[in-house]
Each structure stands twice: as C-alpha cells, then as structure tokens.
Design an enzyme around this catalytic site. Structure first.
Site, PDB file in Angstrom:
ATOM      1  CE  LYS A  75       1.811   2.481  -2.600  1.00 37.53           C
ATOM      2  NZ  LYS A  75       1.725   1.425  -3.635  1.00 37.53           N
ATOM      3  CB  CYS A 118      -2.310   0.759  -4.211  1.00 38.01           C
ATOM      4  SG  CYS A 118      -1.047  -0.331  -4.927  1.00 38.01           S
ATOM      5  CG  ASP A 167       0.273   4.000  -5.566  1.00 31.03           C
ATOM      6  OD1 ASP A 167       0.896   4.666  -4.723  1.00 31.03           O
ATOM      7  OD2 ASP A 167       0.261   2.756  -5.579  1.00 31.03           O
TER       8      ASP A 167
END
Length: 205
Positions: free
Chosen positions: A113, A155, A24
């Site tokens: 995702k 994450c 990310d």
C-alpha cells in the site's frame, strides 16, 4: 499461495471465519529503521511467536506493507510527524520488506500500500494479483479480523477502523502492537473503542 476461499460444508457453525491481519511489520518501523517505533523489533518477534503457536485460530493470515514509490506530501524533508514523515517504507528497499522474524508465518496473501499516497490503511492496498484487502477477505468468507503490527497509532488504527466500517467484527491485540508515542497510542485506542473495535491482549483469547 494457498486457496483461502471457504469450503462448502453440510455443517452450520456460528463462528465467523477469522483472519489475522499483520500490519506493516517491517524494519523501516523498527529500531534502526527510518521511522523506528520503540518496541518494534519486539512486536515482530512476538507476532511471529503468536502465529507459530496459534495458527489454528485463523482461516487466513494476511500481511500489509508500506511500499512507497512517490507518495507526495506523505514524505517531507521537514516533517510534522502528523501528516508528513521522513522517507520510509521505500519500495524495493530492504527495510520495506517484511521483518525477518516473519519469514516463517506462511501468510496467505501480501498486500502492499501507499505507492502513490499516504496508504495508512491496509484497505488502501492490493496484492500482486491486484486484489484489494477487502476483496481478499470477502472472497475468503471472512467475517472477523484480529489486527496486529505497527504502528498502533497510525496504520493499525486505520486498518482496524476500516475493517469495522466494512462490517467486520474487529479486534486489536494490544500486546502485539506499539504506537509512535504513548500519547498517540492512547488517542488511537480511544478512537478505536469509540468505533466498536475490541481491544484486548492475546493472552485473553
């Protein structure tokens, strides 16, 4: 996209095939983004420099991205910043793309995702061919992963924990990530250590 499946060889090596999972690293999580983490832009630059210098350490490089379409309670107009958040990583917006610093890292696969859920872990997503992160790693014969990116307390942590649950030797390179807050970062590191994730600086590799 490169074929990252392991090649057969008559030589036997004890070194597991290793992947770098870049979690990310998107403008939405950097300074100026919808959910910016302090130090996010620096993480992006440092990850890019690390890959440029040490690409030969890895048998595969994979990226993940939040790519929210309708994630339900994950988005809120009155977020608690624990289970609900301001809108971020919205699919098909510039800030959901990979950070410009990563333009030249030549990743082998890109996993998106959280389209319709929280999507904290990279293992919750899939690439354009519909392959889960687990499938990509398994097909490539990967036995170990290094995890970097944003944010360490969320994450990155969840991706690392899922990697360990899946039986992978897992390291988080602590100088190539940043938490949402120092307190949440400390808590995440304790949780990862407790699960058997190795925490170390890339300088110590």
């Amino acid at each position: 996209m490169d074929d990252i499946r392991p090649q057969t060889s008559r030589f036997v090596t004890s070194r597991p095939r290793r992947a770098l999972v870049v979690v990310d690293v998107q403008p939405t999580f950097c300074e100026g983004g919808e959910l910016g983490v302090e130090g996010g832009n620096a993480v992006a630059e440092h990850v890019a420099a690390y890959v440029k210098e040490h690409r030969d350490r890895y048998d595969a490089i994979l990226t993940t991205q939040d790519w929210h379409i309708d994630p339900g309670e994950h988005f809120s107009d009155t977020p608690d910043f624990v289970n609900s958040w301001p809108p971020h990583g919205v699919a098909d917006t510039p800030n959901a793309e990979l950070h410009p610093a990563l333009a030249d890292i030549d990743a082998d696969a890109h996993v998106k995702k959280g389209q319709y859920d929280h999507g904290y872990s990279g293992f919750d997503g899939a690439d354009e061919a519909g392959r889960s992160l687990e499938t990509i790693l398994t097909d490539a014969g990967i036995g170990a992963v290094d995890v970097v990116g944003l944010a360490e307390s969320h994450c990155v942590k969840q991706t690392a924990l899922d990697a360990r649950r899946g039986g992978l030797a897992t390291r988080v390179l602590t100088d190539l990530t940043a938490p949402v807050s120092p307190e949440q970062g400390e808590q995440a590191r304790a949780e990862m250590r407790g699960a058997g994730v190795e925490l170390l600086s890339s300088a110590d590799l």
